[in-house]
Scaffold this motif. Structure first.
Motif, PDB file in Angstrom:
ATOM      1  N   ALA A  59     -71.299  48.484  19.627  1.00 25.46           N
ATOM      2  CA  ALA A  59     -71.741  48.780  20.994  1.00 25.46           C
ATOM      3  C   ALA A  59     -72.334  50.185  21.046  1.00 25.46           C
ATOM      4  O   ALA A  59     -71.652  51.162  20.728  1.00 25.46           O
ATOM      5  CB  ALA A  59     -70.560  48.656  21.959  1.00 25.46           C
ATOM      6  N   PRO A  60     -73.600  50.321  21.443  1.00 21.94           N
ATOM      7  CA  PRO A  60     -74.274  51.618  21.316  1.00 21.94           C
ATOM      8  C   PRO A  60     -73.922  52.592  22.424  1.00 21.94           C
ATOM      9  O   PRO A  60     -73.547  52.215  23.535  1.00 21.94           O
ATOM     10  CB  PRO A  60     -75.751  51.232  21.393  1.00 21.94           C
ATOM     11  N   GLY A  61     -74.058  53.872  22.110  1.00 22.32           N
ATOM     12  CA  GLY A  61     -74.147  54.889  23.138  1.00 22.32           C
ATOM     13  C   GLY A  61     -75.618  55.064  23.476  1.00 22.32           C
ATOM     14  O   GLY A  61     -76.473  54.273  23.061  1.00 22.32           O
ATOM     15  N   PHE A  62     -75.946  56.112  24.213  1.00 22.64           N
ATOM     16  CA  PHE A  62     -77.355  56.355  24.525  1.00 22.64           C
ATOM     17  C   PHE A  62     -77.566  57.815  24.898  1.00 22.64           C
ATOM     18  O   PHE A  62     -76.640  58.530  25.286  1.00 22.64           O
ATOM     19  CB  PHE A  62     -77.848  55.439  25.654  1.00 22.64           C
ATOM     20  N   ARG A  96     -68.160  41.871  27.828  1.00 23.07           N
ATOM     21  CA  ARG A  96     -68.737  42.548  26.656  1.00 23.07           C
ATOM     22  C   ARG A  96     -70.209  42.878  26.869  1.00 23.07           C
ATOM     23  O   ARG A  96     -70.707  43.883  26.358  1.00 23.07           O
ATOM     24  CB  ARG A  96     -68.550  41.676  25.422  1.00 23.07           C
ATOM     25  N   LEU A  97     -70.897  42.050  27.636  1.00 21.77           N
ATOM     26  CA  LEU A  97     -72.315  42.285  27.887  1.00 21.77           C
ATOM     27  C   LEU A  97     -72.534  43.557  28.712  1.00 21.77           C
ATOM     28  O   LEU A  97     -73.620  44.138  28.668  1.00 21.77           O
ATOM     29  CB  LEU A  97     -72.922  41.076  28.603  1.00 21.77           C
ATOM     30  N   ARG A  98     -71.503  43.992  29.428  1.00 23.67           N
ATOM     31  CA  ARG A  98     -71.620  45.244  30.185  1.00 23.67           C
ATOM     32  C   ARG A  98     -71.966  46.412  29.265  1.00 23.67           C
ATOM     33  O   ARG A  98     -72.581  47.399  29.684  1.00 23.67           O
ATOM     34  CB  ARG A  98     -70.326  45.552  30.936  1.00 23.67           C
ATOM     35  N   MET A  99     -71.560  46.312  27.998  1.00 24.30           N
ATOM     36  CA  MET A  99     -71.815  47.405  27.056  1.00 24.30           C
ATOM     37  C   MET A  99     -73.267  47.460  26.600  1.00 24.30           C
ATOM     38  O   MET A  99     -73.652  48.376  25.875  1.00 24.30           O
ATOM     39  CB  MET A  99     -70.873  47.284  25.851  1.00 24.30           C
ATOM     40  N   ALA A 100     -74.071  46.468  27.037  1.00 27.19           N
ATOM     41  CA  ALA A 100     -75.508  46.471  26.739  1.00 27.19           C
ATOM     42  C   ALA A 100     -76.322  46.984  27.917  1.00 27.19           C
ATOM     43  O   ALA A 100     -77.553  46.982  27.871  1.00 27.19           O
ATOM     44  CB  ALA A 100     -75.968  45.063  26.363  1.00 27.19           C
ATOM     45  N   ARG A 101     -75.648  47.439  28.961  1.00 34.76           N
ATOM     46  CA  ARG A 101     -76.355  47.981  30.127  1.00 34.76           C
ATOM     47  C   ARG A 101     -76.750  49.426  29.817  1.00 34.76           C
ATOM     48  O   ARG A 101     -75.897  50.289  29.621  1.00 34.76           O
ATOM     49  CB  ARG A 101     -75.488  47.896  31.381  1.00 34.76           C
ATOM     50  N   ARG A 134     -78.463  44.192  23.716  1.00 35.56           N
ATOM     51  CA  ARG A 134     -77.901  42.835  23.731  1.00 35.56           C
ATOM     52  C   ARG A 134     -77.966  42.206  22.339  1.00 35.56           C
ATOM     53  O   ARG A 134     -77.006  41.578  21.886  1.00 35.56           O
ATOM     54  CB  ARG A 134     -78.650  41.953  24.729  1.00 35.56           C
ATOM     55  N   SER A 135     -79.081  42.388  21.651  1.00 34.35           N
ATOM     56  CA  SER A 135     -79.238  41.798  20.318  1.00 34.35           C
ATOM     57  C   SER A 135     -78.208  42.353  19.339  1.00 34.35           C
ATOM     58  O   SER A 135     -77.647  41.611  18.518  1.00 34.35           O
ATOM     59  CB  SER A 135     -80.646  42.064  19.793  1.00 34.35           C
ATOM     60  N   LEU A 136     -77.950  43.649  19.424  1.00 39.85           N
ATOM     61  CA  LEU A 136     -76.933  44.257  18.558  1.00 39.85           C
ATOM     62  C   LEU A 136     -75.564  43.630  18.805  1.00 39.85           C
ATOM     63  O   LEU A 136     -74.843  43.273  17.868  1.00 39.85           O
ATOM     64  CB  LEU A 136     -76.869  45.767  18.805  1.00 39.85           C
ATOM     65  N   PHE A 183     -79.600  60.668  37.192  1.00 37.40           N
ATOM     66  CA  PHE A 183     -81.023  60.906  36.952  1.00 37.40           C
ATOM     67  C   PHE A 183     -81.913  59.983  37.781  1.00 37.40           C
ATOM     68  O   PHE A 183     -83.138  59.921  37.560  1.00 37.40           O
ATOM     69  CB  PHE A 183     -81.336  60.752  35.474  1.00 37.40           C
ATOM     70  N   ASP A 184     -81.301  59.248  38.711  1.00 39.91           N
ATOM     71  CA  ASP A 184     -82.046  58.376  39.633  1.00 39.91           C
ATOM     72  C   ASP A 184     -82.940  57.381  38.904  1.00 39.91           C
ATOM     73  O   ASP A 184     -84.132  57.215  39.215  1.00 39.91           O
ATOM     74  CB  ASP A 184     -82.902  59.215  40.600  1.00 39.91           C
ATOM     75  N   VAL A 185     -82.360  56.710  37.889  1.00 37.92           N
ATOM     76  CA  VAL A 185     -83.104  55.664  37.183  1.00 37.92           C
ATOM     77  C   VAL A 185     -82.319  54.355  37.238  1.00 37.92           C
ATOM     78  O   VAL A 185     -81.089  54.367  37.357  1.00 37.92           O
ATOM     79  CB  VAL A 185     -83.379  56.051  35.711  1.00 37.92           C
ATOM     80  N   PRO A 186     -83.010  53.216  37.147  1.00 36.45           N
ATOM     81  CA  PRO A 186     -82.303  51.924  37.144  1.00 36.45           C
ATOM     82  C   PRO A 186     -81.510  51.735  35.854  1.00 36.45           C
ATOM     83  O   PRO A 186     -81.766  52.379  34.836  1.00 36.45           O
ATOM     84  CB  PRO A 186     -83.442  50.896  37.243  1.00 36.45           C
ATOM     85  N   ILE A 187     -80.574  50.800  35.906  1.00 31.87           N
ATOM     86  CA  ILE A 187     -79.807  50.430  34.720  1.00 31.87           C
ATOM     87  C   ILE A 187     -79.634  48.925  34.697  1.00 31.87           C
ATOM     88  O   ILE A 187     -79.412  48.305  35.748  1.00 31.87           O
ATOM     89  CB  ILE A 187     -78.433  51.140  34.690  1.00 31.87           C
ATOM     90  N   ASP A 188     -79.764  48.332  33.513  1.00 29.15           N
ATOM     91  CA  ASP A 188     -79.576  46.887  33.376  1.00 29.15           C
ATOM     92  C   ASP A 188     -79.349  46.577  31.896  1.00 29.15           C
ATOM     93  O   ASP A 188     -79.490  47.452  31.032  1.00 29.15           O
ATOM     94  CB  ASP A 188     -80.809  46.138  33.892  1.00 29.15           C
ATOM     95  N   VAL A 189     -78.986  45.329  31.619  1.00 30.68           N
ATOM     96  CA  VAL A 189     -78.840  44.882  30.236  1.00 30.68           C
ATOM     97  C   VAL A 189     -80.186  45.018  29.534  1.00 30.68           C
ATOM     98  O   VAL A 189     -81.215  44.570  30.048  1.00 30.68           O
ATOM     99  CB  VAL A 189     -78.352  43.425  30.181  1.00 30.68           C
ATOM    100  N   ARG A 190     -80.169  45.664  28.370  1.00 37.18           N
ATOM    101  CA  ARG A 190     -81.401  45.883  27.629  1.00 37.18           C
ATOM    102  C   ARG A 190     -81.416  44.992  26.398  1.00 37.18           C
ATOM    103  O   ARG A 190     -80.400  44.818  25.719  1.00 37.18           O
ATOM    104  CB  ARG A 190     -81.530  47.361  27.236  1.00 37.18           C
ATOM    105  N   ASP A 191     -82.584  44.459  26.077  1.00 37.59           N
ATOM    106  CA  ASP A 191     -82.688  43.448  25.025  1.00 37.59           C
ATOM    107  C   ASP A 191     -82.211  43.951  23.668  1.00 37.59           C
ATOM    108  O   ASP A 191     -81.533  43.230  22.934  1.00 37.59           O
ATOM    109  CB  ASP A 191     -84.126  42.948  24.913  1.00 37.59           C
ATOM    110  N   ASP A 192     -82.575  45.185  23.293  1.00 41.13           N
ATOM    111  CA  ASP A 192     -82.182  45.661  21.967  1.00 41.13           C
ATOM    112  C   ASP A 192     -80.674  45.859  21.866  1.00 41.13           C
ATOM    113  O   ASP A 192     -80.055  45.543  20.845  1.00 41.13           O
ATOM    114  CB  ASP A 192     -82.929  46.934  21.581  1.00 41.13           C
TER     115      ASP A 192
END
Length: 240
Positions: free
Chosen positions: A137-140, A117-122, A99-101, A88-97
């Protein structure tokens, strides 16, 4: 109005090699049938970036919903999240919410939230998190693509989180009649029957029991009264 449609994209070399048997398709198909979303296609691709991106773009453009399983864990071959972002041509990175989970989960278990493990917050920009009550670890969801884990217990929990947010249609109903005749004997009249009831799905599934060939004739549709009428006709047809 026709039901919404769906496709499933199963991701992982372990599925294609036969090392792991996929159980998620069966579960998803049943859940979607119950809420009136028609699963139209299931595609399996390897852990290959170009293949995942191409499949995601095609399925997303073709169906109302796409459900993916596999490839969102902490290891180097878990590339699904990056591929969906690229599709979908969008950026990806660790997201705060996210990461907090994960931080709270690993703090409770006395483990370190390390780089793997932090990769699962990207999470891709613009995505909505899918709750994971099993392992946190969330899906999206990004646009119409719902990205979930491949582990069956986690996949099932994520499906349960997503389905209440979707609009379904008329649930698909079915009726089944065992006929103790070979398919070659019933093919002609069954073909005529299928033409008479062209608004229904008519399937024949052969079996052998005690050396005798038979077939389960399965009728599918969304109108219970129409199915009952067709079943009565079918039963009378093969009563003698």
């Amino acid at each position: 109005m026709p039901n919404p449609t769906a496709a499933m994209l199963v991701i992982g070399d372990e599925i294609l090699s036969g090392r792991t048997r996929d159980a998620n398709m069966h579960h998803l198909a049943g859940q979607l049938t119950d809420i009136g979303i028609d699963l139209k296609e299931v595609r399996v691709v390897s852990d290959d970036r170009a293949a995942i991106i191409a499949a995601t773009r095609h399925l997303s453009a073709t169906y109302t919903h796409v459900f993916t399983s596999g490839g969102i864990g902490p290891t180097h071959d878990d590339i699904t999240a990056d591929c969906i972002a690229a599709a979908f041509d969008v950026p990806i990175d660790v997201r705060d919410d996210a990461r907090s989970l994960l931080q709270a989960h690993y703090d409770r278990s006395g483990q370190e939230l390390n780089a793997a493990r932090l990769r699962m917050a990207r999470i891709p920009d613009g995505a909505t998190l899918i709750e994971n009550p099993v392992s946190t670890a969330p899906g999206f969801t990004l646009h119409n693509v719902h990205v979930m884990a491949g582990v069956p217990s986690v996949f099932q929990a994520m499906v349960a989180s997503v389905l209440p947010t979707l609009t379904g249609g008329a649930p698909l109903l079915s009726r089944s009649l065992p006929v103790m005749r070979g398919e070659g004997d019933i093919a002609g009249p069954l073909g005529d029957f299928a033409e008479d009831y062209s608004d229904l799905s008519v399937g024949s599934y052969p079996f052998q029991k005690d050396g005798v060939y038979g077939a389960n004739v399965v009728l599918r549709g969304t109108d219970a009264a129409r199915l009952d009428d067709a079943m009565a006709t079918l039963t009378a047809m093969f009563a003698t």
